[in-house]
Design a protein around this motif. Structure first.
Motif, PDB file in Angstrom:
ATOM      1  N   PHE A   1       0.827  -1.197   0.000  1.00  0.00           N
ATOM      2  CA  PHE A   1       0.000   0.000   0.000  1.00  0.00           C
ATOM      3  C   PHE A   1       0.869   1.257   0.000  1.00  0.00           C
ATOM      4  N   GLY A   2       0.536   2.182  -0.890  1.00  0.00           N
ATOM      5  CA  GLY A   2       1.362   3.370  -1.061  1.00  0.00           C
ATOM      6  C   GLY A   2       1.455   4.267   0.150  1.00  0.00           C
ATOM      7  N   GLY A   3       0.563   4.111   1.130  1.00  0.00           N
ATOM      8  CA  GLY A   3       0.624   4.946   2.322  1.00  0.00           C
ATOM      9  C   GLY A   3       1.571   4.427   3.383  1.00  0.00           C
ATOM     10  N   PHE A   4       2.183   3.267   3.154  1.00  0.00           N
ATOM     11  CA  PHE A   4       3.076   2.712   4.166  1.00  0.00           C
ATOM     12  C   PHE A   4       4.430   3.404   4.152  1.00  0.00           C
TER      13      PHE A   4
ATOM     14  N   GLY B   1       2.327   9.644  -5.413  1.00  0.00           N
ATOM     15  CA  GLY B   1       0.912   9.387  -5.222  1.00  0.00           C
ATOM     16  C   GLY B   1       0.239  10.712  -4.947  1.00  0.00           C
ATOM     17  N   VAL B   2      -1.025  10.832  -5.317  1.00  0.00           N
ATOM     18  CA  VAL B   2      -1.733  12.102  -5.166  1.00  0.00           C
ATOM     19  C   VAL B   2      -2.888  11.914  -4.194  1.00  0.00           C
TER      20      VAL B   2
ATOM     21  N   TYR C   1       7.012   9.067  -3.924  1.00  0.00           N
ATOM     22  CA  TYR C   1       7.283   7.668  -3.581  1.00  0.00           C
ATOM     23  C   TYR C   1       8.761   7.293  -3.686  1.00  0.00           C
ATOM     24  N   VAL C   2       9.454   7.850  -4.646  1.00  0.00           N
ATOM     25  CA  VAL C   2      10.831   7.419  -4.885  1.00  0.00           C
ATOM     26  C   VAL C   2      11.721   7.640  -3.655  1.00  0.00           C
ATOM     27  N   PRO C   3      11.644   8.787  -2.955  1.00  0.00           N
ATOM     28  CA  PRO C   3      12.439   8.924  -1.727  1.00  0.00           C
ATOM     29  C   PRO C   3      12.089   7.880  -0.672  1.00  0.00           C
TER      30      PRO C   3
ATOM     31  N   GLY D   1       2.930   4.789   9.227  1.00  0.00           N
ATOM     32  CA  GLY D   1       2.264   5.452   8.116  1.00  0.00           C
ATOM     33  C   GLY D   1       0.994   6.155   8.562  1.00  0.00           C
ATOM     34  N   PRO D   2       0.535   7.146   7.792  1.00  0.00           N
ATOM     35  CA  PRO D   2      -0.684   7.881   8.134  1.00  0.00           C
ATOM     36  C   PRO D   2      -1.912   6.984   8.234  1.00  0.00           C
ATOM     37  N   VAL D   3      -1.879   5.830   7.554  1.00  0.00           N
ATOM     38  CA  VAL D   3      -3.028   4.931   7.556  1.00  0.00           C
ATOM     39  C   VAL D   3      -3.379   4.463   8.963  1.00  0.00           C
TER      40      VAL D   3
END
Length: 643
Positions: free
Chosen positions: A158-161, A184-185, A193-195, A584-586
């Motif tokens: 998941f992109g929020g991790f 991600g937007v 994401y890359v960093p 993560g924010p999740v």
């Protein structure tokens, strides 16, 4: 027909539907080979299985052991070959970027074949792992299916991790390639994401051979050595054909929180997965070719794997991919706008999403602006559907609102209302009845079966049906210890509940320390590990408490070290920031209280279950094993204070 006659007709029809369900359910338990070999006809095999269940290595069961197939072929190529290549396979709608697109089955097949060729050029082959760390864009679907096409094993994160969570998955899966995006937007921000990927890989002993980056115009990334541009790769790639794999080969790994804080890699096998999802799509959800299906979730979760990507494409339906939120993109009518615009026949989301819409638009005024005449059913899962939310959605949408229950581990519903097979009466608060293959039992602490209406631990008698996890990635022993050791011959779901006199299952909540935040299972143990790292914290506990919007939210309690001098507000801010950075924010972690002590048993175990009960407003007496009852007495006022 009116009066007594119509009532009698309805009664007989209900009895017939219940009998149809019961016959299918009993056959699945009494003759699993016959039932599942028949279900397997919905899948196109390279080598058709002659046997369904292999129990030679029980409790490590395998399904369709002599079968061979390719999932991407079943999801795409066979529909093109059947003359449906110009039918929409995927519709993408992104209110956060103002973008949208449609992809036919032929177009999606070609994109998948090309990206599979690109991955093959980077050395990816059958059995290799690929980590996918992408937002909700069509390329996420393409990447998953491209791995399946090659017989490679994907693991979507998941992109929020945060970097730490991504690193743990890289370390365990040991991927050949990581696929990511430049960003991600979100509605209020852009996440680069890359960093995050670079930071994660800087801490891992395993290093992938390549990182493939999808450049998004919102925020492009400057690439370094070993990082490859998606567009450049596919521009020269030779399309790859489907690779035949064994039905027992893994299709993907999906990591779920473990109570130890170490994520568990749930394995999904190829053959059982395809058969179960095809069966569920037709029989549970009533969806087939020509239908438009929308699962408003994320591909990083099991719901996204099963019901955004694989299941709708396996049966030739059109699937909607949504990069947005139920509210705020731009308003509380976002879901209704998408459903109306694309003629969605069935919507599947989490109760949290409906509660968020309800909170902003309590009267459902936004519904008046959209034509939802094509919507037949609303399916909700991921957490318990409270009766109030059920009634609100039913009254405003005027379609059946169907609760159902399943887990990352199971891959498809354990209990549901089989709308395609035999629609049953709805009972708000219940997930309805067990689906074929799921021999659900409710047990007490000793393993005795509970009578109707009596709550206990929900288990499933082995073997689990096709589509459920056969094991954990690289760790059969942990699989047995985590799920099969508490009650012999049973899979422990970790949920408690009861079955009523009609056979309807009511799932009441978790029995372990994994909490459910807006449908996302998160480990309180992992959050506690973050809190414990703070130099001022001596002890800590995190519990999940009820929340009207998200189902559960984490609440932290910390005991300071002797002599620690720090303002409570400052400590809270630092701890919240630390959880956000490492989990993560999740996690939605925002509430921390400083307490004098934590309630414990004489053996030193923190009484988290008791704390949860008090925080949720139940009059929970101090257990006999408590070390110091006064600690719990003092803590009651804090626990009952709303965050």
């Amino acid at each position: 027909m009116t009066g007594t006659g119509s009532g009698e007709f309805a009664r007989r029809e209900a009895e017939q539907l219940r009998a149809r369900y019961t016959a299918q359910y009993r056959r699945s338990l009494d003759d699993p080979d016959g039932f599942w070999l028949e279900a397997a006809r919905a899948v196109e095999w390279d080598r058709r299985p002659r046997a369904a269940l292999d129990d030679s290595d029980a409790p490590l069961y395998r399904w369709f052991p002599d079968g061979e197939l390719n999932t991407a072929h079943n999801a795409l190529d066979r529909h093109v070959a059947a003359g449906r290549g110009d039918t929409d396979a995927l519709i993408w709608d992104s209110p956060v970027t103002g973008s949208r697109s449609r992809h036919t089955y032929r177009e999606l097949r070609d994109a998948v074949a090309t990206f599979a060729g690109a991955l093959r050029s980077l050395g990816v082959s059958r059995g290799d792992r690929v980590i996918i760390y992408l937002p909700m864009v069509p390329e996420a679907v393409v990447a998953m299916l491209a791995c399946a096409r090659l017989g490679a094993v994907h693991s979507v994160v998941f992109g929020g991790f945060a970097p730490k969570e991504l690193a743990a998955r890289v370390e365990d899966a040991r991927p050949t390639v990581v696929v990511t995006a430049s960003c991600g937007v979100e509605p209020s921000r852009v996440v680069e994401y890359v960093p995050i990927v670079r930071e994660a890989l800087s801490t891992t002993s395993h290093q992938p051979d390549h990182v493939v980056v999808l450049q998004r115009e919102t925020a492009r990334a400057e690439l370094r050595g070993g990082e490859r541009d998606w567009a450049e790769l596919v521009s020269t790639a030779e399309p790859a054909g489907p690779v035949t794999v064994a039905a027992t080969d893994p299709l993907y790994i999906l990591y779920t929180s473990g109570t130890t804080g170490r994520p568990k890699g749930v394995v999904r096998d190829t053959g059982g997965h395809a058969v179960a999802l095809a069966w569920s799509m037709a029989n549970v959800y009533g969806i087939g070719p020509g239908d438009v299906w929308w699962t408003a979730s994320d591909v990083g979760w099991v719901v996204g794997h099963s019901y955004i990507v694989y299941a709708p494409l396996l049966v030739g339906a059109t699937t909607v991919l949504f990069e947005g939120k139920p509210v705020g993109t731009p308003d509380a009518g976002a879901f209704w706008r998408v459903a109306a615009e694309y003629g969605v026949n069935a919507l599947f989301t989490a109760p949290t999403a409906i509660r968020a819409i309800k909170r902003v638009d309590p009267e459902g005024a936004e519904l008046a602006h959209h034509d939802l005449s094509g919507l037949r059913t609303l399916f909700l899962a991921g957490e318990r559907l409270d009766p109030q939310t059920h009634h609100w959605a039913s009254e405003r949408l005027r379609v059946p609102v169907i609760d159902h229950w399943w887990q990352t581990e199971t891959g498809w519903p354990i209990a549901a209302n089989p709308r395609g097979l035999a629609p049953l009466p709805v009972k708000p608060g219940s997930a309805t009845v067990p689906m074929p293959g799921w021999d659900v039992r409710v047990l007490d602490q000793s393993g005795a079966e509970q009578p109707a209406g009596q709550e206990g631990a929900i288990t499933v008698r082995l073997p689990l049906p096709p589509g459920a996890l056969p094991t954990l990635w690289g760790d059969d022993d942990r699989f047995v210890e985590s799920y099969l050791s508490r009650y012999e011959g049973h899979y422990l779901t970790g949920d408690s509940g009861y079955v009523d006199s009609d056979g309807y299952l009511f799932v009441m909540g978790r029995t372990d320390d994994v909490i459910n935040v807006a449908g996302h299972r998160l480990s309180t143990g992992a959050m506690e590990a973050v809190l414990a790292e703070h130099p001022a914290v001596a002890e800590c506990a995190v519990i999940g408490v009820r929340d009207e919007l998200k189902g559960q939210l984490p609440r932290g309690f910390v005991v300071l070290k002797a002599g620690a001098e720090i303002a409570e507000d400052r400590l809270r801010d630092e701890l919240v920031a630390a959880v956000r950075a490492q989990i993560g924010p999740v996690a939605a972690f925002r509430d921390v209280a400083v307490v004098e002590a934590l309630p414990k048993t004489r053996s030193g175990k923190v009484l988290r279950k008791t704390m949860r009960a008090i925080a949720d407003g139940r009059d929970e007496p101090a257990p006999s094993t408590i070390e110091d009852p006064e600690v719990l007495t003092t803590l009651r006022s804090v626990l009952r204070t709303a965050p």
